[in-house]
Write a protein that holds these residues in place. Structure first.
Motif, mmCIF file in Angstrom:
data_model
loop_
_atom_site.group_PDB
_atom_site.id
_atom_site.type_symbol
_atom_site.label_atom_id
_atom_site.label_comp_id
_atom_site.label_asym_id
_atom_site.label_seq_id
_atom_site.Cartn_x
_atom_site.Cartn_y
_atom_site.Cartn_z
ATOM 1 N N ASN A 18 0.870 -1.167 0.000
ATOM 2 C CA ASN A 18 0.000 0.000 0.000
ATOM 3 C C ASN A 18 0.908 1.219 0.000
ATOM 4 O OD1 ASN A 18 -2.245 1.590 0.042
ATOM 5 N ND2 ASN A 18 -2.684 1.286 2.202
ATOM 6 N N THR A 19 1.221 1.692 -1.160
ATOM 7 C CA THR A 19 2.182 2.782 -1.284
ATOM 8 C C THR A 19 1.494 4.134 -1.230
ATOM 9 O OG1 THR A 19 2.038 2.681 -3.682
ATOM 10 C CG2 THR A 19 3.782 1.378 -2.630
ATOM 11 N N LEU A 20 2.310 5.173 -1.098
ATOM 12 C CA LEU A 20 1.785 6.531 -1.089
ATOM 13 C C LEU A 20 1.821 7.116 -2.499
ATOM 14 C CD1 LEU A 20 3.461 7.879 2.160
ATOM 15 C CD2 LEU A 20 1.002 7.714 1.736
ATOM 16 N N LYS A 21 0.750 7.795 -2.843
ATOM 17 C CA LYS A 21 0.705 8.546 -4.093
ATOM 18 C C LYS A 21 1.639 9.743 -3.954
ATOM 19 C CE LYS A 21 -4.217 7.615 -4.150
ATOM 20 N NZ LYS A 21 -5.509 8.230 -3.896
ATOM 21 N N ASN A 22 1.915 10.401 -5.059
ATOM 22 C CA ASN A 22 2.719 11.618 -5.011
ATOM 23 C C ASN A 22 2.018 12.665 -4.155
ATOM 24 O OD1 ASN A 22 4.724 10.622 -6.705
ATOM 25 N ND2 ASN A 22 3.689 11.342 -8.535
ATOM 26 N N PHE A 23 2.796 13.341 -3.338
ATOM 27 C CA PHE A 23 2.239 14.386 -2.487
ATOM 28 C C PHE A 23 1.867 15.601 -3.331
ATOM 29 C CE2 PHE A 23 2.919 18.315 -0.045
ATOM 30 C CZ PHE A 23 1.900 18.153 0.877
ATOM 31 N N GLU A 24 0.727 16.186 -3.017
ATOM 32 C CA GLU A 24 0.265 17.411 -3.663
ATOM 33 C C GLU A 24 -0.224 18.364 -2.579
ATOM 34 O OE1 GLU A 24 -2.895 16.602 -6.418
ATOM 35 O OE2 GLU A 24 -1.874 14.853 -7.230
ATOM 36 N N THR A 25 -0.092 19.651 -2.848
ATOM 37 C CA THR A 25 -0.661 20.648 -1.955
ATOM 38 C C THR A 25 -1.117 21.836 -2.784
ATOM 39 O OG1 THR A 25 -0.313 22.020 0.011
ATOM 40 C CG2 THR A 25 1.584 21.724 -1.460
ATOM 41 N N ASP A 26 -2.163 22.469 -2.318
ATOM 42 C CA ASP A 26 -2.618 23.713 -2.932
ATOM 43 C C ASP A 26 -2.561 24.833 -1.892
ATOM 44 O OD1 ASP A 26 -4.705 23.008 -1.288
ATOM 45 O OD2 ASP A 26 -6.251 23.102 -2.824
ATOM 46 N N GLY A 27 -1.776 24.596 -0.845
ATOM 47 C CA GLY A 27 -1.735 25.564 0.252
ATOM 48 C C GLY A 27 -2.976 25.374 1.110
ATOM 49 N N CYS A 28 -3.670 26.430 1.366
ATOM 50 C CA CYS A 28 -4.861 26.370 2.220
ATOM 51 C C CYS A 28 -6.085 26.068 1.364
ATOM 52 C CB CYS A 28 -5.028 27.673 2.984
ATOM 53 S SG CYS A 28 -3.622 28.047 4.047
ATOM 54 N N THR A 29 -6.448 24.816 1.304
ATOM 55 C CA THR A 29 -7.551 24.358 0.464
ATOM 56 C C THR A 29 -8.828 25.139 0.754
ATOM 57 O OG1 THR A 29 -6.579 22.155 0.486
ATOM 58 C CG2 THR A 29 -8.877 22.309 -0.210
ATOM 59 N N MET A 30 -9.429 25.662 -0.308
ATOM 60 C CA MET A 30 -10.691 26.410 -0.242
ATOM 61 C C MET A 30 -10.608 27.626 0.690
ATOM 62 S SD MET A 30 -13.437 23.258 -0.781
ATOM 63 C CE MET A 30 -14.005 23.278 0.853
ATOM 64 N N PHE A 31 -9.415 28.163 0.861
ATOM 65 C CA PHE A 31 -9.197 29.369 1.666
ATOM 66 C C PHE A 31 -7.961 30.041 1.098
ATOM 67 C CE2 PHE A 31 -8.426 31.698 5.730
ATOM 68 C CZ PHE A 31 -9.712 32.188 5.913
ATOM 69 N N PHE A 32 -7.696 31.229 1.499
ATOM 70 C CA PHE A 32 -6.504 31.902 1.002
ATOM 71 C C PHE A 32 -5.330 31.671 1.945
ATOM 72 C CE2 PHE A 32 -9.628 34.740 2.823
ATOM 73 C CZ PHE A 32 -8.953 35.393 3.839
ATOM 74 N N ASP A 33 -4.126 31.872 1.414
ATOM 75 C CA ASP A 33 -2.889 31.541 2.127
ATOM 76 C C ASP A 33 -2.374 32.664 3.021
ATOM 77 O OD1 ASP A 33 -2.991 29.118 0.781
ATOM 78 O OD2 ASP A 33 -1.551 29.708 -0.738
ATOM 79 N N GLY A 34 -3.093 33.755 3.061
ATOM 80 C CA GLY A 34 -2.712 34.901 3.878
ATOM 81 C C GLY A 34 -3.561 36.099 3.488
ATOM 82 N N PRO A 35 -3.476 37.184 4.256
ATOM 83 C CA PRO A 35 -4.236 38.395 3.926
ATOM 84 C C PRO A 35 -3.647 39.092 2.696
ATOM 85 C CG PRO A 35 -2.811 38.803 5.797
ATOM 86 C CD PRO A 35 -2.670 37.339 5.463
ATOM 87 N N LYS A 36 -4.396 40.053 2.163
ATOM 88 C CA LYS A 36 -3.963 40.741 0.941
ATOM 89 C C LYS A 36 -2.556 41.320 1.035
ATOM 90 C CE LYS A 36 -8.254 42.122 -1.248
ATOM 91 N NZ LYS A 36 -9.070 43.234 -1.727
ATOM 92 N N ASP A 37 -2.232 41.907 2.164
ATOM 93 C CA ASP A 37 -0.922 42.555 2.292
ATOM 94 C C ASP A 37 0.228 41.565 2.503
ATOM 95 O OD1 ASP A 37 -1.939 42.000 4.860
ATOM 96 O OD2 ASP A 37 -0.764 43.603 5.780
ATOM 97 N N ARG A 38 -0.086 40.313 2.872
ATOM 98 C CA ARG A 38 0.924 39.260 3.050
ATOM 99 C C ARG A 38 0.328 37.945 2.564
ATOM 100 N NH1 ARG A 38 3.113 39.921 9.031
ATOM 101 N NH2 ARG A 38 4.706 38.479 8.283
ATOM 102 N N PRO A 39 0.207 37.774 1.244
ATOM 103 C CA PRO A 39 -0.592 36.690 0.657
ATOM 104 C C PRO A 39 -0.151 35.263 0.963
ATOM 105 C CG PRO A 39 0.635 37.872 -1.034
ATOM 106 C CD PRO A 39 0.832 38.622 0.246
#
Length: 162
Positions: free
Chosen positions: A27-48
């Motif tokens: 039972n192996t692991l698939k390749n890791f993927e990330t989109d950062g903060c899923t369905m949310f933003f990764d930071g505020p406008k001034d520090r994205p």
């Protein structure tokens, strides 16, 4: 006919009693993927990208999973990480979103333990699984110092060689 019968039983015996690959290899692991903060933003406008690293770490943990206590602790770790860089308000909002997402019948592709090629029960990782996950983490194209800290934080009490 005797030869065919013998070969059949020899093959069955070999398949049943083989000392083949460990669970992690089956039972192996698939390749890791990330989109950062899923369905949310990764930071505020001034520090994205202010808390993106917190979400990537959270995604790493969701990739290989574990039991429900591990999931709760992973979500709390996300909250603590965001609090450290952005304060209580953002931390509580993100934590509430993640925990509420667990209640949704609609799951995105990066649900808890999503990385395994075969569905895995929500249980503690075995020693073999833990060792396999550590190997796979070290292969990721990320800063190795960050990976080693992640491994230390997540595997130091799992009775595995890190």
């Amino acid at each position: 006919m005797k030869t065919l019968t013998f070969l059949f039983f020899a093959l069955v015996f070999a398949l049943v009693f083989r000392s083949g690959p460990t669970y992690a290899n089956e039972n192996t692991l698939k390749n890791f993927e990330t989109d950062g903060c899923t369905m949310f933003f990764d930071g505020p406008k001034d520090r994205p990208n202010l808390w993106r690293h917190c979400c990537v770490e959270h995604d790493l943990r969701y990739w290989y999973g574990g039991d429900s206590v591990d999931m709760k602790n992973t979500d709390l770790r996300l909250k603590a990480c965001v609090k450290e860089v952005a304060g209580d308000t953002w931390a509580n909002l993100i934590y509430l979103g993640v925990r509420t997402g667990h209640l949704s019948p609609i799951k995105n592709k990066t649900h808890w333990s999503w990385g395994w090629t075969n569905k895995r029960a929500n249980s503690k990782l075995s020693k073999e699984e833990s060792e396999y996950v550590i190997e796979e983490l070290r292969r990721l194209p990320f800063d190795q110092e960050m990976i080693e800290k992640f491994i230390e934080r997540n595997f130091k009490n799992n009775n595995v060689q890190i």
